[in-house]
Design a protein around this motif. Structure first.
Motif, PDB file in Angstrom:
ATOM      1  N   GLY A 205     -53.086 -49.544 -13.120  1.00 34.98           N
ATOM      2  CA  GLY A 205     -52.257 -50.650 -13.572  1.00 34.98           C
ATOM      3  C   GLY A 205     -51.747 -51.490 -12.417  1.00 34.98           C
TER       4      GLY A 205
ATOM      5  N   VAL B  17     -58.050 -48.673 -21.877  1.00 36.19           N
ATOM      6  CA  VAL B  17     -56.693 -49.174 -21.621  1.00 36.19           C
ATOM      7  C   VAL B  17     -56.649 -49.986 -20.326  1.00 36.19           C
ATOM      8  CG1 VAL B  17     -54.341 -48.475 -21.023  1.00 36.19           C
ATOM      9  CG2 VAL B  17     -55.510 -47.392 -22.944  1.00 36.19           C
ATOM     10  N   LEU B  18     -57.285 -49.475 -19.276  1.00 37.61           N
ATOM     11  CA  LEU B  18     -57.265 -50.180 -17.994  1.00 37.61           C
ATOM     12  C   LEU B  18     -58.012 -51.508 -18.077  1.00 37.61           C
ATOM     13  CD1 LEU B  18     -57.770 -47.217 -15.508  1.00 37.61           C
ATOM     14  CD2 LEU B  18     -55.734 -48.633 -15.774  1.00 37.61           C
TER      15      LEU B  18
ATOM     16  N   ILE C 140     -55.631 -53.839 -19.754  1.00 38.23           N
ATOM     17  CA  ILE C 140     -54.563 -54.224 -18.821  1.00 38.23           C
ATOM     18  C   ILE C 140     -55.078 -55.277 -17.845  1.00 38.23           C
ATOM     19  CG2 ILE C 140     -53.151 -53.412 -16.888  1.00 38.23           C
ATOM     20  CD1 ILE C 140     -52.816 -50.771 -18.348  1.00 38.23           C
TER      21      ILE C 140
ATOM     22  N   ALA D 242     -53.815 -59.110 -17.329  1.00 36.51           N
ATOM     23  CA  ALA D 242     -53.307 -59.577 -16.039  1.00 36.51           C
ATOM     24  C   ALA D 242     -54.063 -60.788 -15.512  1.00 36.51           C
ATOM     25  CB  ALA D 242     -53.374 -58.437 -15.020  1.00 36.51           C
TER      26      ALA D 242
ATOM     27  N   TYR E  32     -52.527 -55.647 -11.625  1.00 37.75           N
ATOM     28  CA  TYR E  32     -51.554 -56.719 -11.411  1.00 37.75           C
ATOM     29  C   TYR E  32     -51.596 -57.293  -9.998  1.00 37.75           C
ATOM     30  CZ  TYR E  32     -49.625 -56.298 -16.026  1.00 37.75           C
ATOM     31  OH  TYR E  32     -49.485 -56.319 -17.395  1.00 37.75           O
TER      32      TYR E  32
END
Length: 251
Positions: free
Chosen positions: A33, A111-112, A115, A119, A37
């Protein structure tokens, strides 16, 4: 049903083990995560590197190291031996023990990826190729984890016995990004993990290793050698796991 019941029990045991939970869940997701970002600082092309490293982190830590540690622990406390004396087949025992880790690894990869897109990463240019890289990677490193138990006496030793494959795979993945000539590129692709990284990056960005943007079919063709090498390593790992896997504690 018995395999599913065993898988449910194994999943509960994973959640109760704080060390395994951190190494298999918290650390890969947290670091992945954070990388997502920070991905905008790499520019559009950098997202391919970021996402690929995220998935490789999951494959190596959540799948490979966790499976090695888990199977070694279950073997040491004679859990696997007791299961073999029941109604489950050998395949059922392994599927029920390894299956939850594979599901966890696939879920983390999904999930990654979400994410990363949240981002600012672009959507995958070739979802089919990207998914193939994830699935082949899961098979490869799950089998590698099973094979690594042959050299692992205790769960604590897993941190050392998994290090060679971890370093080779991580180095090959990094080299696939840094290769500045065709020979270096083919060497990285031929190593375990390098082909997986190539499939993931090409599937996400839709470009070849030297930065050329190509169409859907050309993406599949260009990633063909990487897929072939990865499948070969997966087959060899499965063979080694089935041939030399030990069901009883090592002396």
């Amino acid at each position: 049903m018995r395999v599913l019941a065993l898988g449910g029990t194994e999943l509960k045991l994973l959640w109760r083990n704080r060390t395994v939970m951190f190494m298999a869940i918290a650390f890969p997701l947290g670091l992945g995560g954070y990388m997502a970002y920070q991905g905008s600082s790499f520019g559009g092309g950098g997202w391919g590197v970021v996402v690929t490293l995220q998935i490789m982190l999951v494959l190596l830590m959540t799948v490979y190291i966790t499976i090695t540690t888990t199977l070694t622990a279950r073997r040491q406390d004679l859990f696997l031996k007791r299961l073999r004396s029941g109604e489950l087949t050998d395949f059922g025992v392994l599927a029920g023990t390894v299956g939850p880790v594979l599901v966890l690894g696939f879920a983390q990869s999904l999930v990654l990826a979400i994410i990363a897109m949240a981002a600012g990463a672009p959507i995958p240019a070739n979802p089919l190729l990207f998914a193939a890289g994830v699935l082949i990677g899961l098979a490869l490193f799950a089998a590698a984890g099973m094979a690594s138990t042959v050299f692992t006496k205790t769960p604590e030793n897993a941190q050392l016995t998994t290090l060679p494959i971890f370093m080779v795979a991580a180095g090959a993945a990094a080299s696939s990004f840094l290769a500045d000539n065709q020979m270096a590129h083919w060497i990285s692709v031929a190593l375990p993990g390098g082909g997986i990284a190539e499939m993931l990056r090409t599937g996400w960005l839709g470009v070849t290793w030297d930065g050329r943007s190509v169409g859907f079919v050309e993406q599949l063709v260009s990633a063909g050698p990487a897929a072939g090498a990865s499948l070969l390593w997966a087959v060899l790992a499965v063979y080694a796991a089935l041939r030399w896997f030990r069901w009883e504690p090592r002396s």
